[in-house]
Design a protein around this motif. Structure first.
Motif, short mmCIF file in Angstrom:
data_model
loop_
_atom_site.label_atom_id
_atom_site.label_comp_id
_atom_site.label_asym_id
_atom_site.label_seq_id
_atom_site.Cartn_x
_atom_site.Cartn_y
_atom_site.Cartn_z
N VAL A 114 0.87 -1.18 0.00
CA VAL A 114 0.00 0.00 0.00
C VAL A 114 0.91 1.24 0.00
CG1 VAL A 114 -1.87 1.22 1.20
CG2 VAL A 114 -1.75 -1.28 1.29
N PRO A 115 1.13 1.85 -1.17
CA PRO A 115 2.09 2.95 -1.25
C PRO A 115 1.72 4.17 -0.40
CG PRO A 115 0.89 2.72 -3.32
CD PRO A 115 0.51 1.55 -2.46
N GLU A 116 0.45 4.30 -0.07
CA GLU A 116 0.03 5.46 0.72
C GLU A 116 0.68 5.50 2.10
OE1 GLU A 116 -3.02 4.87 -2.47
OE2 GLU A 116 -1.98 3.53 -1.07
N HIS A 117 1.08 4.34 2.63
CA HIS A 117 1.77 4.34 3.93
C HIS A 117 3.08 5.12 3.83
CE1 HIS A 117 -0.60 1.50 6.40
NE2 HIS A 117 -0.98 1.05 5.24
N ALA A 118 3.89 4.79 2.83
CA ALA A 118 5.17 5.46 2.66
C ALA A 118 4.97 6.91 2.22
CB ALA A 118 6.03 4.71 1.63
N GLU A 119 3.97 7.15 1.39
CA GLU A 119 3.73 8.51 0.93
C GLU A 119 3.33 9.43 2.09
OE1 GLU A 119 0.79 7.81 -2.10
OE2 GLU A 119 2.28 6.94 -3.47
N LEU A 120 2.43 8.96 2.95
CA LEU A 120 2.03 9.78 4.09
C LEU A 120 3.19 9.92 5.08
CD1 LEU A 120 -0.07 11.48 5.52
CD2 LEU A 120 -0.95 9.37 6.58
N ALA A 121 3.98 8.87 5.24
CA ALA A 121 5.15 8.96 6.14
C ALA A 121 6.09 10.05 5.65
CB ALA A 121 5.87 7.61 6.21
N TRP A 122 6.26 10.16 4.34
CA TRP A 122 7.12 11.21 3.79
C TRP A 122 6.55 12.59 4.11
CZ3 TRP A 122 11.77 12.32 2.22
CH2 TRP A 122 11.99 13.53 1.57
N ILE A 123 5.27 12.77 3.88
CA ILE A 123 4.63 14.06 4.15
C ILE A 123 4.75 14.41 5.64
CG2 ILE A 123 2.39 15.25 4.21
CD1 ILE A 123 1.69 13.59 1.63
N LEU A 124 4.44 13.44 6.50
CA LEU A 124 4.51 13.71 7.94
C LEU A 124 5.94 13.94 8.40
CD1 LEU A 124 1.89 11.12 9.27
CD2 LEU A 124 1.55 13.54 8.66
N GLY A 125 6.88 13.24 7.75
CA GLY A 125 8.29 13.46 8.08
C GLY A 125 8.74 14.87 7.76
N CYS A 126 8.10 15.48 6.80
CA CYS A 126 8.46 16.86 6.42
C CYS A 126 7.93 17.89 7.41
CB CYS A 126 7.94 17.16 5.01
SG CYS A 126 8.84 16.25 3.73
N ILE A 127 7.05 17.49 8.32
CA ILE A 127 6.56 18.43 9.34
C ILE A 127 6.96 18.00 10.75
CG2 ILE A 127 4.62 19.20 7.91
CD1 ILE A 127 2.78 17.55 9.80
N THR A 128 7.79 16.96 10.85
CA THR A 128 8.23 16.46 12.15
C THR A 128 9.68 16.87 12.35
OG1 THR A 128 6.77 14.54 11.93
CG2 THR A 128 8.52 14.37 13.56
N ASN A 129 9.98 17.48 13.50
CA ASN A 129 11.36 17.92 13.68
C ASN A 129 12.24 16.82 14.27
OD1 ASN A 129 11.45 18.18 16.60
ND2 ASN A 129 10.21 20.03 16.37
N VAL A 130 13.49 16.84 13.85
CA VAL A 130 14.46 15.81 14.24
C VAL A 130 14.68 15.77 15.76
CG1 VAL A 130 16.86 15.04 13.98
CG2 VAL A 130 15.54 15.76 11.97
N PRO A 131 14.84 16.91 16.44
CA PRO A 131 15.05 16.83 17.90
C PRO A 131 13.94 16.05 18.62
CG PRO A 131 15.57 19.02 17.12
CD PRO A 131 14.96 18.29 15.96
N ARG A 132 12.70 16.15 18.13
CA ARG A 132 11.59 15.40 18.75
C ARG A 132 11.84 13.90 18.62
NH1 ARG A 132 8.00 12.92 21.12
NH2 ARG A 132 5.78 13.39 21.06
N LEU A 133 12.31 13.46 17.46
CA LEU A 133 12.59 12.03 17.25
C LEU A 133 13.79 11.57 18.06
CD1 LEU A 133 12.04 11.82 13.38
CD2 LEU A 133 10.44 11.17 15.20
N LEU A 134 14.80 12.43 18.18
CA LEU A 134 16.01 12.07 18.92
C LEU A 134 15.75 11.89 20.42
CD1 LEU A 134 18.63 14.40 17.18
CD2 LEU A 134 18.38 11.92 16.92
N LYS A 191 17.19 6.01 21.39
CA LYS A 191 18.43 6.00 22.17
C LYS A 191 18.89 4.58 22.48
CE LYS A 191 17.37 10.41 24.36
NZ LYS A 191 17.03 11.07 25.62
N MET A 192 17.96 3.70 22.86
CA MET A 192 18.33 2.33 23.21
C MET A 192 18.81 1.54 22.00
SD MET A 192 15.46 1.22 26.05
CE MET A 192 14.18 1.18 24.82
N LYS A 193 18.06 1.61 20.90
CA LYS A 193 18.44 0.84 19.71
C LYS A 193 19.71 1.39 19.09
CE LYS A 193 13.88 -0.96 18.77
NZ LYS A 193 12.76 -1.01 17.85
N ARG A 194 19.88 2.69 19.12
CA ARG A 194 21.09 3.29 18.58
C ARG A 194 22.31 2.82 19.38
NH1 ARG A 194 23.11 8.59 19.89
NH2 ARG A 194 24.83 8.99 18.52
N ALA A 195 22.16 2.72 20.68
CA ALA A 195 23.26 2.23 21.52
C ALA A 195 23.62 0.80 21.14
CB ALA A 195 22.86 2.31 22.99
N ARG A 196 22.62 -0.02 20.82
CA ARG A 196 22.87 -1.41 20.41
C ARG A 196 23.53 -1.48 19.04
NH1 ARG A 196 17.31 -3.61 20.91
NH2 ARG A 196 16.74 -2.30 22.63
#
Length: 135
Positions: A38-58, A64-69
């Motif tokens: 279902v391409p709309e999943h990736a398409e909407l993820a792209w759109i939402l990623g464009c309005i989501t700031n990186v510090p919020r995700l970090l 943090k846990m998976k990155r450490a691993r």
């Protein structure tokens, strides 16, 4: 978020489908589909990623846990996975989402993204609420 051998991935899809059906999900009463088709999943993820700031995700503890691993070499896929989860939820305009305690923060991100989108572009996405189970 980690590369898989194609044959292993195909088998995992079949195994997961079998497990879902074995749990009693009735395909006559619900839709069962492979999200990657279902391409709309990736398409909407792209759109939402464009309005989501990186510090919020970090700030997400799972990052943090998976990155450490991964020896401090977290991938973009790992960082943006919660945005894809938000797209999975918001695409279907879900109002209630069953989550475990470990996913509450990801659902809160989906809520924040929905509210931000609605504020910027007008009411479109319902703000989903968690359904927590003690099981």
């Amino acid at each position: 978020t980690m590369p898989k051998e194609p044959a292993v991935l195909r088998q995992n899809i079949l195994d997961t489908t079998a497990a879902i059906l074995a749990c009693g999900i009735d395909p006559k009463k619900c839709f069962l589909f492979r999200q990657s088709l279902v391409p709309e999943h990736a398409e909407l993820a792209w759109i939402l990623g464009c309005i989501t700031n990186v510090p919020r995700l970090l700030r997400l503890p799972q990052w943090k846990m998976k990155r450490a691993r991964q020896n401090s070499e977290g991938t973009v896929g790992l960082l943006t996975y919660p945005v894809l989860q938000a797209a999975d939820i918001l695409l279907y305009k879900s109002t209630r989402v069953p989550v475990g305690e470990d996913q509450v923060l990801h659902l809160e991100l989906a809520q924040d993204i929905a509210q931000h989108f609605n504020k910027k572009y007008g009411e479109f996405f319902p703000v989903p609420k968690a359904i927590l189970s003690e099981l």
